[in-house]
Design a protein around this motif. Structure first.
Motif, PDB file in Angstrom:
ATOM      1  N   LEU A 189       0.577  -1.513  -0.061  1.00 31.02           N
ATOM      2  CA  LEU A 189      -0.250   0.220  -0.100  1.00 31.02           C
ATOM      3  C   LEU A 189       0.749   1.338   0.233  1.00 31.02           C
ATOM      4  CD1 LEU A 189      -2.968  -1.418   2.326  1.00 31.02           C
ATOM      5  CD2 LEU A 189      -3.467  -0.937  -0.040  1.00 31.02           C
ATOM      6  N   LYS A 190       2.367   0.657   0.768  1.00 32.71           N
ATOM      7  CA  LYS A 190       3.104   2.317   0.449  1.00 32.71           C
ATOM      8  C   LYS A 190       2.695   2.742  -0.687  1.00 32.71           C
ATOM      9  CE  LYS A 190       4.316   4.138   4.042  1.00 32.71           C
ATOM     10  NZ  LYS A 190       4.376   5.738   4.375  1.00 32.71           N
ATOM     11  N   LYS A 191       3.466   1.955  -1.450  1.00 35.60           N
ATOM     12  CA  LYS A 191       3.554   1.469  -3.141  1.00 35.60           C
ATOM     13  C   LYS A 191       3.204   2.455  -3.443  1.00 35.60           C
ATOM     14  CE  LYS A 191       6.174  -1.592  -5.035  1.00 35.60           C
ATOM     15  NZ  LYS A 191       7.012  -3.059  -5.727  1.00 35.60           N
ATOM     16  N   GLU A 192       1.775   1.639  -3.402  1.00 31.61           N
ATOM     17  CA  GLU A 192       0.767   2.638  -4.020  1.00 31.61           C
ATOM     18  C   GLU A 192       1.096   4.086  -4.082  1.00 31.61           C
ATOM     19  OE1 GLU A 192      -1.994   1.454  -6.599  1.00 31.61           O
ATOM     20  OE2 GLU A 192       0.122   0.855  -7.135  1.00 31.61           O
ATOM     21  N   GLN A 193       1.002   4.327  -2.383  1.00 34.55           N
ATOM     22  CA  GLN A 193       0.433   6.020  -2.141  1.00 34.55           C
ATOM     23  C   GLN A 193       1.703   6.563  -2.744  1.00 34.55           C
ATOM     24  OE1 GLN A 193       2.095   6.509   1.529  1.00 34.55           O
ATOM     25  NE2 GLN A 193       1.061   7.735   2.021  1.00 34.55           N
ATOM     26  N   LYS A 194       3.496   6.197  -2.953  1.00 33.75           N
ATOM     27  CA  LYS A 194       4.341   7.083  -3.307  1.00 33.75           C
ATOM     28  C   LYS A 194       3.762   6.763  -4.925  1.00 33.75           C
ATOM     29  CE  LYS A 194       9.426   6.719  -3.856  1.00 33.75           C
ATOM     30  NZ  LYS A 194      10.402   5.429  -2.995  1.00 33.75           N
ATOM     31  N   ALA A 195       3.996   6.224  -5.878  1.00 32.97           N
ATOM     32  CA  ALA A 195       2.749   6.070  -7.033  1.00 32.97           C
ATOM     33  C   ALA A 195       2.223   7.410  -7.052  1.00 32.97           C
ATOM     34  CB  ALA A 195       2.450   4.459  -7.977  1.00 32.97           C
ATOM     35  N   GLY A 196       1.238   7.376  -6.096  1.00 32.67           N
ATOM     36  CA  GLY A 196       0.510   8.341  -6.181  1.00 32.67           C
ATOM     37  C   GLY A 196      -1.121   8.074  -6.499  1.00 32.67           C
ATOM     38  N   ARG A 197      -1.320   7.056  -6.562  1.00 32.27           N
ATOM     39  CA  ARG A 197      -2.637   6.264  -7.315  1.00 32.27           C
ATOM     40  C   ARG A 197      -3.712   6.069  -5.589  1.00 32.27           C
ATOM     41  NH1 ARG A 197       0.753   3.268 -10.403  1.00 32.27           N
ATOM     42  NH2 ARG A 197       1.152   2.291  -9.330  1.00 32.27           N
ATOM     43  N   ILE A 198      -2.945   6.178  -4.474  1.00 36.97           N
ATOM     44  CA  ILE A 198      -4.106   5.499  -3.361  1.00 36.97           C
ATOM     45  C   ILE A 198      -4.012   7.213  -2.173  1.00 36.97           C
ATOM     46  CG2 ILE A 198      -4.536   4.155  -4.086  1.00 36.97           C
ATOM     47  CD1 ILE A 198      -2.536   3.617  -1.246  1.00 36.97           C
ATOM     48  N   GLU A 199      -4.528   7.799  -1.483  1.00 40.89           N
ATOM     49  CA  GLU A 199      -3.839   8.273  -0.272  1.00 40.89           C
ATOM     50  C   GLU A 199      -4.052   7.075   0.739  1.00 40.89           C
ATOM     51  OE1 GLU A 199      -6.567  11.298  -0.470  1.00 40.89           O
ATOM     52  OE2 GLU A 199      -5.570  12.922  -1.047  1.00 40.89           O
ATOM     53  N   TYR A 200      -3.452   7.045   1.698  1.00 39.36           N
ATOM     54  CA  TYR A 200      -3.306   5.816   2.885  1.00 39.36           C
ATOM     55  C   TYR A 200      -3.091   6.416   3.850  1.00 39.36           C
ATOM     56  CZ  TYR A 200      -0.878   1.744   4.775  1.00 39.36           C
ATOM     57  OH  TYR A 200      -0.952   0.541   5.608  1.00 39.36           O
ATOM     58  N   LYS A 201      -3.795   5.440   5.498  1.00 40.48           N
ATOM     59  CA  LYS A 201      -3.768   5.901   6.587  1.00 40.48           C
ATOM     60  C   LYS A 201      -3.552   4.405   6.624  1.00 40.48           C
ATOM     61  CE  LYS A 201      -7.688   8.520   7.571  1.00 40.48           C
ATOM     62  NZ  LYS A 201      -8.070   9.691   8.377  1.00 40.48           N
ATOM     63  N   PHE A 202      -3.118   4.258   8.129  1.00 41.99           N
ATOM     64  CA  PHE A 202      -3.228   2.980   8.769  1.00 41.99           C
ATOM     65  C   PHE A 202      -3.282   3.028  10.271  1.00 41.99           C
ATOM     66  CE2 PHE A 202       0.793   2.132  10.755  1.00 41.99           C
ATOM     67  CZ  PHE A 202       1.554   2.947   9.641  1.00 41.99           C
ATOM     68  N   VAL A 203      -3.471   1.956  11.072  1.00 41.51           N
ATOM     69  CA  VAL A 203      -3.948   1.403  12.872  1.00 41.51           C
ATOM     70  C   VAL A 203      -3.012  -0.174  12.708  1.00 41.51           C
ATOM     71  CG1 VAL A 203      -6.250   0.708  12.762  1.00 41.51           C
ATOM     72  CG2 VAL A 203      -4.521   1.532  15.133  1.00 41.51           C
ATOM     73  N   ASP A 204      -2.161   0.120  13.499  1.00 37.83           N
ATOM     74  CA  ASP A 204      -1.584  -1.067  13.740  1.00 37.83           C
ATOM     75  C   ASP A 204      -1.977  -1.895  15.216  1.00 37.83           C
ATOM     76  OD1 ASP A 204       0.756  -0.364  14.509  1.00 37.83           O
ATOM     77  OD2 ASP A 204       1.725  -1.160  13.770  1.00 37.83           O
ATOM     78  N   ASP A 205      -1.426  -2.980  15.386  1.00 37.47           N
ATOM     79  CA  ASP A 205      -1.581  -3.803  17.139  1.00 37.47           C
ATOM     80  C   ASP A 205      -2.751  -3.534  16.917  1.00 37.47           C
ATOM     81  OD1 ASP A 205      -0.609  -4.410  19.251  1.00 37.47           O
ATOM     82  OD2 ASP A 205       0.858  -3.409  19.719  1.00 37.47           O
ATOM     83  N   ILE A 206      -3.826  -3.360  16.742  1.00 35.05           N
ATOM     84  CA  ILE A 206      -5.329  -3.546  17.450  1.00 35.05           C
ATOM     85  C   ILE A 206      -5.696  -4.468  18.095  1.00 35.05           C
ATOM     86  CG2 ILE A 206      -7.881  -3.383  16.440  1.00 35.05           C
ATOM     87  CD1 ILE A 206      -6.507  -2.232  14.303  1.00 35.05           C
ATOM     88  N   GLY A 207      -5.158  -5.676  17.581  1.00 31.51           N
ATOM     89  CA  GLY A 207      -4.671  -7.047  18.614  1.00 31.51           C
ATOM     90  C   GLY A 207      -6.100  -7.945  18.129  1.00 31.51           C
TER      91      GLY A 207
END
Length: 351
Positions: free
Chosen positions: A64-82
């Motif tokens: 997803l970061k690669k797609e973001q870098k290519a300008g095709r998406i805006e991306y945010k996330f949350v991890d360690d949700i459990g």
């Protein structure tokens, strides 16, 4: 860290699978809302049960970061949700407040919760790692189908072991893990019928200390080549000057003289397909399994590290190259065996 949303709209940040959790970098392009062709940039959210340092979720994050870098998406996330109920709350909050076009994540351990939320927000494309099937109209599933490069790793392990004893430490004895382990064992037995493989499951998706402890027990029992299905095993091999295999990503940098190679999962083909579908208005719920196979570029074997102690004999390298070619052109098929490996040991669940 569980339950804490961390915005990650960085477009020019370097993509590193094992980078520290969180985001950083240049925010100059943060407000970009369209692609160069004038189409609306899709908004994508990542929901991860484990920290992104854990290779499984890290692979999705990297794609997803690669797609973001290519300008095709805006991306945010949350991890360690459990796995204690926070996944459903996080997904509902994001779906209601952010209204993303796509939500990617892992449903393992949170299957029912994720599917409930997806059913309540049919306009959002939910794309989740899952052991179940797709659900109309908007819930697609994927998984890491890296049993093929795991088999190739086994071919090497069978030839390099000096004690005829291998060790594998996995997360849970579920079909998705069992097929990787069984493929590794299949490859090892093909090149060395005398080999014995000790298999331990730690009852966790991310517990490096427990994985290391299980690996050390296997070493004490004679294992001299280890397969790190879970994070933490490579450290044990390194400390004892033994050979090891990574998993999910190319992990040779963790121990340059120990790690021979790694079965690599690449989510980029899956991510690109889904983004293209959603952008075109043609997204449908489906099983995205094929995009994680070697034939589609979703799985591969990391370059062989010939600098490991003792090297890798050329006949072994040639065999791996031959089998890899045969797998890609369909001339050779690796068995899909999802049964719990015979003789495997399962750790007690933590209270």
């Amino acid at each position: 860290m569980s339950g804490r949303l961390r915005p990650c709209w960085v477009v020019l940040a370097a993509v590193m699978l094992l980078a520290a959790a969180g985001c950083g970098g240049d925010n100059d392009n943060e407000s970009a809302a369209t692609t160069e062709g004038g189409a609306k940039t899709l908004s994508v959210f990542g929901a991860y049960a484990t920290p992104i340092e854990e290779p499984w979720d890290g692979v999705i994050h990297t794609a997803l970061k690669k797609e973001q870098k290519a300008g095709r998406i805006e991306y945010k996330f949350v991890d360690d949700i459990g796995y204690s109920g926070d996944m459903e709350r996080q997904l509902r909050e994001v779906a209601q407040s952010d209204e993303p076009d796509i939500i990617f994540g892992d449903a393992f351990g949170n299957e029912e919760a994720v599917r409930r939320v997806a059913a309540d927000f049919p306009e959002i494309a939910f794309v989740f790692g899952s052991g179940g099937g797709p659900a109309e109209p908007n819930f697609s599933v994927f998984d890491n189908w890296i049993h093929e490069p795991a088999y190739l790793s086994g071919l090497i392990a069978g030839k390099l072991t000096k004690t005829n004893t291998l060790g594998v430490v996995g997360g849970y004895p579920v079909p998705e893990v069992n097929r990787i382990v069984n493929a590794f064992v299949q490859g090892a037995q093909e090149t060395n019928p005398k080999v014995e493989t000790k298999v331990s499951f730690i009852n966790s998706w991310f517990d490096p200390a427990a994985a290391k402890e299980a690996a050390l027990a296997q070493i004490d029992s004679g294992a001299d080549v280890l397969f790190a299905e879970r994070f933490g095993v490579i450290e044990a091999a390194k400390e004892h000057d033994l050979l090891s295999f990574g998993n999910m990503s190319d992990q040779h940098k963790l121990a340059p003289t120990s790690v021979i190679t790694s079965p690599v999962w690449n989510m980029t083909p899956t991510v690109k397909f889904v983004v293209k579908q959603v952008a075109a208005g043609s997204y449908t719920a489906q099983d995205l399994k094929d995009f994680s196979m070697m034939g589609k570029g979703g799985a591969s074997l990391a370059p062989l590290n010939t600098q490991v102690e003792g090297g890798i004999p050329m006949p072994v390298q040639n065999l791996v190259t031959k089998r890899e070619r045969e797998i890609k052109n369909g001339a050779f098929r690796v068995d899909i065996d999802e049964a719990q490996p015979a003789g495997s040991v399962i750790a007690e669940k933590k209270s």
